[in-house]
Scaffold this motif. Structure first.
Motif, PDB file in Angstrom:
ATOM      1  N   ILE A  43      32.427 -23.863  42.829  1.00 62.06           N
ATOM      2  CA  ILE A  43      32.501 -21.771  43.414  1.00 62.06           C
ATOM      3  C   ILE A  43      32.695 -21.330  41.317  1.00 62.06           C
ATOM      4  N   ARG A  44      33.266 -21.778  40.543  1.00 59.49           N
ATOM      5  CA  ARG A  44      33.053 -21.418  39.309  1.00 59.49           C
ATOM      6  C   ARG A  44      31.577 -21.008  39.015  1.00 59.49           C
ATOM      7  N   ILE A  45      31.309 -22.548  39.166  1.00 59.44           N
ATOM      8  CA  ILE A  45      29.704 -21.698  38.166  1.00 59.44           C
ATOM      9  C   ILE A  45      28.904 -21.457  40.050  1.00 59.44           C
ATOM     10  N   GLY A  46      28.919 -21.912  40.760  1.00 55.69           N
ATOM     11  CA  GLY A  46      28.287 -21.284  41.893  1.00 55.69           C
ATOM     12  C   GLY A  46      28.081 -19.445  41.684  1.00 55.69           C
ATOM     13  N   PHE A  62      19.861 -20.025  32.821  1.00 54.07           N
ATOM     14  CA  PHE A  62      19.313 -21.068  33.178  1.00 54.07           C
ATOM     15  C   PHE A  62      19.585 -22.658  33.339  1.00 54.07           C
ATOM     16  N   PRO A  63      19.047 -22.825  32.408  1.00 51.78           N
ATOM     17  CA  PRO A  63      18.490 -24.297  32.138  1.00 51.78           C
ATOM     18  C   PRO A  63      19.106 -24.648  30.907  1.00 51.78           C
ATOM     19  N   PHE A  64      19.724 -24.234  30.112  1.00 51.64           N
ATOM     20  CA  PHE A  64      19.996 -24.145  28.684  1.00 51.64           C
ATOM     21  C   PHE A  64      21.657 -24.257  28.860  1.00 51.64           C
ATOM     22  N   TRP A  65      22.532 -22.977  29.447  1.00 60.35           N
ATOM     23  CA  TRP A  65      23.738 -22.894  29.654  1.00 60.35           C
ATOM     24  C   TRP A  65      24.260 -23.572  31.026  1.00 60.35           C
ATOM     25  N   LEU A  66      23.829 -22.880  31.915  1.00 59.04           N
ATOM     26  CA  LEU A  66      24.216 -23.762  33.186  1.00 59.04           C
ATOM     27  C   LEU A  66      23.958 -25.172  34.135  1.00 59.04           C
ATOM     28  N   ILE A  67      22.441 -25.373  33.759  1.00 57.93           N
ATOM     29  CA  ILE A  67      21.924 -26.554  34.060  1.00 57.93           C
ATOM     30  C   ILE A  67      23.217 -27.888  33.026  1.00 57.93           C
ATOM     31  N   HIS A  68      23.112 -27.163  32.120  1.00 53.26           N
ATOM     32  CA  HIS A  68      23.552 -28.296  30.671  1.00 53.26           C
ATOM     33  C   HIS A  68      25.284 -28.121  30.967  1.00 53.26           C
ATOM     34  N   CYS A  69      25.297 -27.097  31.840  1.00 54.30           N
ATOM     35  CA  CYS A  69      27.365 -27.363  32.111  1.00 54.30           C
ATOM     36  C   CYS A  69      27.291 -28.023  33.385  1.00 54.30           C
ATOM     37  N   THR A  70      26.750 -28.366  34.126  1.00 59.05           N
ATOM     38  CA  THR A  70      26.777 -28.957  35.424  1.00 59.05           C
ATOM     39  C   THR A  70      26.193 -30.282  34.870  1.00 59.05           C
ATOM     40  N   GLY A  91      27.380 -36.159  44.885  1.00 58.81           N
ATOM     41  CA  GLY A  91      27.267 -35.010  44.615  1.00 58.81           C
ATOM     42  C   GLY A  91      27.152 -34.312  43.574  1.00 58.81           C
ATOM     43  N   TYR A  92      27.062 -35.216  41.944  1.00 58.30           N
ATOM     44  CA  TYR A  92      27.122 -34.302  41.217  1.00 58.30           C
ATOM     45  C   TYR A  92      25.976 -35.153  40.639  1.00 58.30           C
ATOM     46  N   TYR A  93      24.884 -35.816  41.069  1.00 59.19           N
ATOM     47  CA  TYR A  93      23.315 -35.859  41.495  1.00 59.19           C
ATOM     48  C   TYR A  93      22.786 -34.720  42.208  1.00 59.19           C
ATOM     49  N   PHE A  94      23.257 -34.930  43.367  1.00 57.61           N
ATOM     50  CA  PHE A  94      22.695 -33.745  44.302  1.00 57.61           C
ATOM     51  C   PHE A  94      22.588 -32.246  43.881  1.00 57.61           C
ATOM     52  N   PHE A  95      23.506 -31.926  42.941  1.00 58.00           N
ATOM     53  CA  PHE A  95      23.507 -30.251  43.020  1.00 58.00           C
ATOM     54  C   PHE A  95      22.994 -30.305  41.838  1.00 58.00           C
ATOM     55  N   ASN A  96      23.079 -30.930  40.869  1.00 55.02           N
ATOM     56  CA  ASN A  96      22.004 -30.862  39.683  1.00 55.02           C
ATOM     57  C   ASN A  96      20.366 -31.075  40.313  1.00 55.02           C
ATOM     58  N   VAL A  97      20.590 -32.000  40.966  1.00 58.05           N
ATOM     59  CA  VAL A  97      18.360 -31.740  41.207  1.00 58.05           C
ATOM     60  C   VAL A  97      18.411 -30.674  42.493  1.00 58.05           C
ATOM     61  N   MET A  98      19.714 -29.771  43.068  1.00 58.70           N
ATOM     62  CA  MET A  98      18.846 -28.994  43.828  1.00 58.70           C
ATOM     63  C   MET A  98      18.503 -27.708  42.689  1.00 58.70           C
ATOM     64  N   LEU A  99      20.073 -27.419  41.527  1.00 57.28           N
ATOM     65  CA  LEU A  99      19.377 -26.676  40.191  1.00 57.28           C
ATOM     66  C   LEU A  99      17.598 -26.692  40.030  1.00 57.28           C
ATOM     67  N   CYS A 100      17.900 -27.715  39.161  1.00 59.01           N
ATOM     68  CA  CYS A 100      15.932 -28.612  38.923  1.00 59.01           C
ATOM     69  C   CYS A 100      14.969 -27.816  40.026  1.00 59.01           C
ATOM     70  N   ILE A 101      15.348 -27.907  41.013  1.00 55.37           N
ATOM     71  CA  ILE A 101      14.090 -27.516  42.032  1.00 55.37           C
ATOM     72  C   ILE A 101      14.831 -25.545  41.732  1.00 55.37           C
ATOM     73  N   LEU A 102      15.422 -24.937  41.910  1.00 53.50           N
ATOM     74  CA  LEU A 102      15.191 -24.296  41.817  1.00 53.50           C
ATOM     75  C   LEU A 102      14.199 -23.432  40.519  1.00 53.50           C
ATOM     76  N   LEU A 103      14.918 -24.460  39.019  1.00 51.69           N
ATOM     77  CA  LEU A 103      13.735 -23.806  37.875  1.00 51.69           C
ATOM     78  C   LEU A 103      12.599 -24.523  37.677  1.00 51.69           C
ATOM     79  N   MET A 104      12.691 -25.531  39.210  1.00 46.82           N
ATOM     80  CA  MET A 104      10.236 -25.677  38.876  1.00 46.82           C
ATOM     81  C   MET A 104      10.195 -24.302  39.282  1.00 46.82           C
TER      82      MET A 104
END
Length: 373
Positions: free
Chosen positions: A229-232, A280-288, A301-314
């Motif tokens: 929730i915090r990163i969300g 978003f990529p260099f702070w938040l995705i780096h954080c996750t 869950g760690y991989y799933f969350f980061n893959v979804m963030l990368c889809i948003l980045l694309m």
């Protein structure tokens, strides 16, 4: 079988790190955790937002459009023709020259009359200017209040200033009331966008918008269930910041305040590039991606969350290309809308005449025009 699938889907090792289990996230006197059942409240919230949107557009946005003199362009209706209507709905909205000749034989119409029918028929499918204005007004108002609420909910939280605090004690982090309502509001909003896709303005990036809404909802729901929730909340407030200016620029552009709209669009572009392509990529995705590995080994869950963030980045990279093209028009020609949408076609012009006009504009240095949003 369903029980087996459910047990596998909610297997602790998939969504939680280390030796933790769902039983470790049971509520206690000093800790309250997000539950899957809480997400059901997003459905009535979405319908409430749709009702609020209807009332807003009817009693606030529409009168404002009247005050600013925003009018829909008068469109001539295509006359009834079963052959052309069947072709339009079942095959192509824009027939080729060979298709036009074939349809001329079937209808006994001239080529110009067939082409004119298709232009008028396509115009009937396009949203009017007032509808676009009302939609942009609603989104601008929602993003504004959501962003303000997000800032109020986060300004005194340590993880806003030190991203390592996002993972302090994870996943045993008690949910705050402000986080609960912030999530409920955002999930309800994006769910309402999906529910309203059939009658909202359809843009050229319609498929990308659907992917974005689904990815966002998936991220929000997963981060809620797994206590990300915090990163969300950080991801939400970062995204809302630029959207306010984008929708605001559209509203002013429809009201023909073009200079003010262009200035706001330039500011929006700078904030979009900063928040979506830097923070978003260099702070938040780096954080996750990096910080969790300092506390526990990676899990599904760690991989799933980061893959979804990368889809948003694309998707952000795709929209950054569109925005850059619009910024160029804003600075060096004339920006009158959103390149993602089509403008009405002139009934009086044939395709050859329209191409001639377009080539004349591009060749003579006259200001071009972005497609009307």
């Amino acid at each position: 079988m369903l029980q087996t699938v459910s047990e596998w889907l909610w297997w602790d090792r998939l969504w939680l790190p280390g030796n933790l289990s769902w039983s470790d996230l049971e509520d206690s006197e000093d800790h309250i955790y997000a539950k899957t059942s809480h997400l059901y409240a997003a459905v009535p919230c979405a319908f409430c937002l749709l009702l609020v949107r209807y009332l807003f557009e009817r009693y606030l946005a529409t009168p404002l459009a009247n005050v600013w003199g925003i009018r829909d362009r008068v469109r001539l209706k295509a006359e009834s023709n079963h052959v052309l209507e069947s072709f339009f709905c079942g095959q192509k909205r824009a027939p080729s020259q060979a298709d036009v000749r074939s349809l001329c034989k079937k209808t006994s119409w001239t080529e110009r009359k067939v082409q004119l029918w298709f232009r008028r028929r396509r115009n009937q499918e396009r949203a009017g200017l007032r509808k676009r204005f009302c939609e942009a007004s609603w989104r601008c108002v929602f993003y504004f209040f959501a962003f303000i609420y997000g800032v109020v909910a986060l300004y005194d939280k340590p993880w806003l200033y030190n991203l390592r605090e996002v993972w302090a004690g994870f996943p045993k982090q008690s949910m705050l009331p402000s986080q609960h309502w912030y999530y409920l509001l955002e999930i309800g909003f994006y769910l309402s966008l999906i529910l309203s896709l059939t009658f909202d303005v359809k843009r050229k990036d319609f498929k990308e918008q659907v992917i974005h809404h689904i990815a966002t909802l998936t991220l929000l729901c997963f981060s809620w269930i797994s206590n990300y929730i915090r990163i969300g909340t950080l991801v939400m407030v970062v995204h809302d910041s630029a959207d306010i200016l984008l929708e605001g620029a559209k509203v002013l552009n429809y009201a023909k305040w073009h200079q003010t709209a262009n200035i706001i669009f330039v500011v929006f572009t700078a904030i979009f590039m900063l928040t979506r392509l830097v923070i978003f990529p260099f702070w938040l995705i780096h954080c996750t991606w990096v910080y969790p590995l300092e506390l526990f080994p990676p899990f599904f869950g760690y991989y799933f969350f980061n893959v979804m963030l990368c889809i948003l980045l694309m998707l952000h990279l795709y929209w950054a290309a569109l925005i850059s093209r619009m910024l160029y028009k804003c600075l060096f020609s004339k920006l009158e809308g959103d390149d993602r949408s089509d403008e009405d076609e002139d009934d009086s012009d044939t395709p050859e005449e329209r191409n001639h006009k377009l080539n004349h504009k591009n060749g003579s240095g006259t200001r071009g025009r972005a497609n009307g949003h």
